[in-house]
Design a protein around this motif. Structure first.
Motif, PDB file in Angstrom:
ATOM      1  N   SER A 138     -49.377 -12.451  -2.003  1.00  0.00           N
ATOM      2  CA  SER A 138     -50.507 -11.555  -1.821  1.00  0.00           C
ATOM      3  C   SER A 138     -50.020 -10.195  -1.355  1.00  0.00           C
ATOM      4  N   GLY A 139     -50.734  -9.161  -1.741  1.00  0.00           N
ATOM      5  CA  GLY A 139     -50.406  -7.823  -1.303  1.00  0.00           C
ATOM      6  C   GLY A 139     -50.766  -7.608   0.157  1.00  0.00           C
ATOM      7  N   TYR A 140     -50.176  -6.569   0.735  1.00  0.00           N
ATOM      8  CA  TYR A 140     -50.436  -6.216   2.130  1.00  0.00           C
ATOM      9  C   TYR A 140     -51.421  -5.053   2.187  1.00  0.00           C
ATOM     10  N   ILE A 141     -52.399  -5.179   3.069  1.00  0.00           N
ATOM     11  CA  ILE A 141     -53.272  -4.053   3.392  1.00  0.00           C
ATOM     12  C   ILE A 141     -52.801  -3.512   4.731  1.00  0.00           C
ATOM     13  N   GLU A 142     -52.562  -2.210   4.820  1.00  0.00           N
ATOM     14  CA  GLU A 142     -51.908  -1.674   6.009  1.00  0.00           C
ATOM     15  C   GLU A 142     -52.159  -0.173   6.126  1.00  0.00           C
ATOM     16  N   GLY A 143     -51.720   0.362   7.256  1.00  0.00           N
ATOM     17  CA  GLY A 143     -51.659   1.795   7.447  1.00  0.00           C
ATOM     18  C   GLY A 143     -52.966   2.544   7.317  1.00  0.00           C
ATOM     19  N   PRO A 144     -54.039   2.158   8.033  1.00  0.00           N
ATOM     20  CA  PRO A 144     -55.281   2.916   7.914  1.00  0.00           C
ATOM     21  C   PRO A 144     -55.145   4.345   8.453  1.00  0.00           C
ATOM     22  N   TRP A 145     -55.966   5.229   7.948  1.00  0.00           N
ATOM     23  CA  TRP A 145     -56.034   6.608   8.424  1.00  0.00           C
ATOM     24  C   TRP A 145     -57.433   7.126   8.134  1.00  0.00           C
ATOM     25  N   MET A 146     -58.066   7.745   9.129  1.00  0.00           N
ATOM     26  CA  MET A 146     -59.431   8.227   8.972  1.00  0.00           C
ATOM     27  C   MET A 146     -59.459   9.747   8.829  1.00  0.00           C
ATOM     28  N   THR A 147     -60.193  10.207   7.820  1.00  0.00           N
ATOM     29  CA  THR A 147     -60.452  11.629   7.620  1.00  0.00           C
ATOM     30  C   THR A 147     -61.952  11.826   7.509  1.00  0.00           C
ATOM     31  N   LYS A 148     -62.492  12.750   8.287  1.00  0.00           N
ATOM     32  CA  LYS A 148     -63.900  13.099   8.168  1.00  0.00           C
ATOM     33  C   LYS A 148     -64.005  14.405   7.400  1.00  0.00           C
ATOM     34  N   HIS A 149     -64.698  14.364   6.281  1.00  0.00           N
ATOM     35  CA  HIS A 149     -64.903  15.557   5.447  1.00  0.00           C
ATOM     36  C   HIS A 149     -66.398  15.754   5.263  1.00  0.00           C
ATOM     37  N   LYS A 150     -66.881  16.891   5.749  1.00  0.00           N
ATOM     38  CA  LYS A 150     -68.318  17.145   5.795  1.00  0.00           C
ATOM     39  C   LYS A 150     -68.960  16.020   6.615  1.00  0.00           C
ATOM     40  N   ASP A 151     -69.868  15.271   6.046  1.00  0.00           N
ATOM     41  CA  ASP A 151     -70.520  14.200   6.819  1.00  0.00           C
ATOM     42  C   ASP A 151     -70.081  12.807   6.382  1.00  0.00           C
ATOM     43  N   THR A 152     -68.978  12.730   5.644  1.00  0.00           N
ATOM     44  CA  THR A 152     -68.502  11.448   5.127  1.00  0.00           C
ATOM     45  C   THR A 152     -67.186  11.067   5.798  1.00  0.00           C
ATOM     46  N   TYR A 153     -67.069   9.776   6.101  1.00  0.00           N
ATOM     47  CA  TYR A 153     -65.857   9.228   6.705  1.00  0.00           C
ATOM     48  C   TYR A 153     -65.037   8.547   5.608  1.00  0.00           C
ATOM     49  N   TYR A 154     -63.807   8.988   5.456  1.00  0.00           N
ATOM     50  CA  TYR A 154     -62.905   8.462   4.432  1.00  0.00           C
ATOM     51  C   TYR A 154     -61.826   7.637   5.137  1.00  0.00           C
ATOM     52  N   LEU A 155     -61.938   6.315   5.059  1.00  0.00           N
ATOM     53  CA  LEU A 155     -60.962   5.429   5.687  1.00  0.00           C
ATOM     54  C   LEU A 155     -59.943   5.001   4.636  1.00  0.00           C
ATOM     55  N   GLN A 156     -58.733   5.500   4.791  1.00  0.00           N
ATOM     56  CA  GLN A 156     -57.662   5.284   3.829  1.00  0.00           C
ATOM     57  C   GLN A 156     -56.802   4.090   4.246  1.00  0.00           C
ATOM     58  N   TYR A 157     -56.137   3.474   3.279  1.00  0.00           N
ATOM     59  CA  TYR A 157     -55.296   2.305   3.559  1.00  0.00           C
ATOM     60  C   TYR A 157     -54.229   2.184   2.491  1.00  0.00           C
ATOM     61  N   GLY A 158     -53.107   1.544   2.852  1.00  0.00           N
ATOM     62  CA  GLY A 158     -52.008   1.361   1.919  1.00  0.00           C
ATOM     63  C   GLY A 158     -51.963  -0.040   1.356  1.00  0.00           C
ATOM     64  N   ALA A 159     -51.428  -0.164   0.123  1.00  0.00           N
ATOM     65  CA  ALA A 159     -51.207  -1.449  -0.552  1.00  0.00           C
ATOM     66  C   ALA A 159     -50.308  -1.182  -1.765  1.00  0.00           C
ATOM     67  N   PRO A 160     -49.636  -2.191  -2.352  1.00  0.00           N
ATOM     68  CA  PRO A 160     -49.588  -3.591  -1.931  1.00  0.00           C
ATOM     69  C   PRO A 160     -48.315  -3.942  -1.154  1.00  0.00           C
ATOM     70  N   GLY A 161     -47.306  -3.014  -1.093  1.00  0.00           N
ATOM     71  CA  GLY A 161     -46.060  -3.290  -0.390  1.00  0.00           C
ATOM     72  C   GLY A 161     -45.183  -2.056  -0.401  1.00  0.00           C
ATOM     73  N   THR A 162     -44.579  -1.737   0.728  1.00  0.00           N
ATOM     74  CA  THR A 162     -43.892  -0.458   0.893  1.00  0.00           C
ATOM     75  C   THR A 162     -42.663  -0.290   0.015  1.00  0.00           C
ATOM     76  N   GLU A 163     -42.046  -1.384  -0.426  1.00  0.00           N
ATOM     77  CA  GLU A 163     -40.793  -1.291  -1.176  1.00  0.00           C
ATOM     78  C   GLU A 163     -40.995  -1.102  -2.675  1.00  0.00           C
ATOM     79  N   PHE A 164     -42.235  -1.072  -3.138  1.00  0.00           N
ATOM     80  CA  PHE A 164     -42.494  -1.121  -4.578  1.00  0.00           C
ATOM     81  C   PHE A 164     -42.761   0.259  -5.185  1.00  0.00           C
ATOM     82  N   ASP A 165     -42.541   0.346  -6.500  1.00  0.00           N
ATOM     83  CA  ASP A 165     -42.771   1.593  -7.223  1.00  0.00           C
ATOM     84  C   ASP A 165     -44.241   1.994  -7.237  1.00  0.00           C
TER      85      ASP A 165
END
Length: 577
Positions: free
Chosen positions: A213-240
């Motif tokens: 299974s892939g990994y979900i990781e590394g969240p980061w929140m950005t607020k732009h105007k009135d919307t919250y953009y919650l970012q996340y990484g997948a599926p694995g750091t070593e891959f292309d």
């Protein structure tokens, strides 16, 4: 007397050239991924005497007119005033093992907060002087967190998000700022991977692993105007195909909605791949930039570099990063009206004839021009005088050169002071008379991915690199990449693409008729004809097995060809339901 005078004039002219080159390096107005910083040699995960550099999981924030970049286990962090020239900061106080997957947040330009201890248990650090680094710790302890992200809303409500798992979702807690960042009892489960629906979340190189299974990781929140953009990484750091996706909401704790354009940060293909587990910051001229991890994955899977990509929110609020020609030269963030845009400087050195003074078996000269960070040339010694010569075959206007060093059988660990690379790159039209293009013979900096602009107006056919010093026991270089403007014609356009979406709707086979004299192609796709935000660079083939689509989404595709002279018009846009 006349001969002496002429010799003196020649030396004065040469000195003026070197002085101009040094000044030009300091004022470079372009950049090229991976960014050229003094990446730390790892101690953690350096098993079996494997020495390697790594920079990953960048958290970049602006604080009092400067930018600070915190990177996994770097024993410090970097500071910049323009997002292009970075200085390493050795703080007075810091995590003794270095922060792991760090979080950072600027609270109203009064305090800078950071979290990210390797154990998963951490205090939140704070300072009003990150340039000095006199960090203090809040008394409260956050426990059992991996890959944290801090966010303080406009109303002073604070949150911590976290997640690094192939099982558990991205989660969050509220934090009480007035009570030492005490976390709430309640844990909010926000979202998890859905690889059955989102092809790009599947594990493995080009999402091919059907077991793990892939990994979900590394969240980061950005607020732009009135919307919250919650970012996340997948599926694995070593891959292309390491990438960042995003969910949106009208509230910091959701409910969150999966964005139709996902992943928003995706950089497969080309010299170096990957654009995942990152952060988004407002840069100069109020433009957004996404910093992310790029995979080297030669010595170990944790061997990585940092890339930065211009990022946008379109009229519909769709978040997207521009990774087209994502490891070619682009205008720097500080350049008004052009920041982040592609310079149009093409790769002149791809698959060109190359010779070296020596080479170890299996690490031959051809690796220097193959556009693959995972192959490399190794000289028989690391001594002064080892050389590389590249024949561009035609006179060309050289605009920039990037030298990417490799850590073949290195023996360095941790953050080491005084590391530096010294070399000279010369150019010639006839192979007889040479002029300096990049002179780093007196360089005192550690420059593992050294990128330099070239400001001469003379056309060049031959490029010669001469080693003077490397800090490693071997002289090893993955690629010497020469950029500029060729003297021929751009390739003709791809006449028509053929896209066949599979029974598995996460996949599509993209193919096209090869274009004469094309070096490569960019496959561009997106969720609307005017939202072709995703790209994949293809060398040496006229087909792409695309496995990163979302099952419930229609897509639009186009293809462009390129060579050392320029880029073709795009092909007809094709809709695939």
């Amino acid at each position: 007397m006349k001969t002496t005078r002429n010799t003196l004039l020649l030396w004065l002219a040469y000195g003026a050239i070197l002085s101009f080159m040094a000044s030009a390096r300091a004022q470079q107005r372009t950049y090229c991924n991976p960014i050229n910083i003094d990446y730390t040699y790892m101690i953690y995960n350096s098993y079996k005497d494997m020495s390697y550099r790594s920079g990953a999981d960048p958290a970049v924030v602006k604080f009092r007119n400067a930018y600070y970049m915190f990177v996994t286990r770097s024993m410090g962090y970097w500071r910049s005033t323009d997002l292009n020239h970075w200085e390493f900061i050795v703080p007075e106080k810091w995590y003794f093992q270095g922060s792991n997957a760090p979080a950072a947040f600027n609270y109203r330009d009064s305090l800078l907060y950071v979290a990210g201890d390797p154990s998963g248990q951490m205090s939140i650090l704070y300072t009003d002087n990150p340039k000095k680094g006199d960090w203090k710790a809040t008394p409260g302890i956050l426990t059992r967190l991996q890959d944290p992200a801090l966010f303080i809303d406009d109303n002073d409500e604070a949150f911590v998000y976290w997640g690094s798992s192939n099982k558990f979702p991205i989660r969050a807690k509220k934090l009480e700022m007035a009570d030492r960042f005490k976390p709430s009892e309640e844990t909010y489960e926000l979202f998890n991977l859905k690889p059955d629906e989102h092809g790009w979340e599947r594990f493995g190189e080009n999402h091919r692993d059907t077991i793990l299974s892939g990994y979900i990781e590394g969240p980061w929140m950005t607020k732009h105007k009135d919307t919250y953009y919650l970012q996340y990484g997948a599926p694995g750091t070593e891959f292309d195909v390491y990438a960042d996706g995003v969910y949106t909401s009208s509230s910091p704790l959701g409910p969150f909605e999966y964005a139709a354009h996902n992943p928003f940060s995706y950089k497969p293909g080309g010299f170096i791949n990957g654009a995942g587990h990152g952060s988004t910051v407002v840069g100069p001229w109020e433009t957004y930039w996404h910093f992310a991890s790029m995979a080297v994955n030669v010595t170990v899977g944790w061997e990585r570099r940092i890339g930065m990509f211009p990022t946008f929110f379109d009229k519909d609020g769709t978040m997207h990063s521009n990774t087209r020609f994502g490891d070619y030269p682009h205008h720097a963030p500080s350049v008004p009206h052009k920041n982040g845009s592609f310079t149009g400087w093409m790769l002149l050195s791809y698959k060109k004839p190359v010779s070296t003074s020596s080479a170890l078996k299996g690490h031959e000269a051809s690796n220097l021009v193959d556009e693959d960070v995972q192959t490399f040339w190794v000289a028989e010694s690391n001594k002064k005088g080892e050389q590389v010569e590249i024949d561009l075959l035609r006179p060309s206007l050289v605009k920039a050169i990037q030298v990417n060093y490799n850590d073949y059988n290195s023996n360095l660990y941790g953050k080491i002071e005084g590391l530096h690379h010294r070399y000279l790159i010369e150019g010639s039209l006839d192979g007889q008379r040479w002029m300096p293009l990049v002179d780093q013979r007196n360089n005192f900096k550690d420059v593992p991915n050294d990128y330099n602009e070239v400001h001469g107006k003379e056309k060049i056919r031959y490029i010669r690199y001469t080693n003077y010093h490397v800090p490693t026991p071997h002289l090893s270089v993955s690629d010497i990449r020469v950029f500029g403007l060729g003297s021929g014609k751009s390739p003709k356009a791809v006449k028509k693409g053929n896209i066949v979406r599979g029974k598995d709707r996460r996949t599509a086979m993209v193919s096209w008729d090869p274009v004469p004299k094309a070096d490569g192609y960019n496959v561009l796709w997106g969720i609307a004809p005017d939202k072709l935000y995703s790209s994949w660079m293809v060398y040496g083939d006229n087909a792409l097995d695309l496995r990163s689509l979302n099952t419930d989404q229609s897509y639009y595709f186009t293809i462009e060809a390129f060579n050392e002279n320029g880029v073709s018009e795009t092909s007809e846009v094709i809709k695939v339901k």
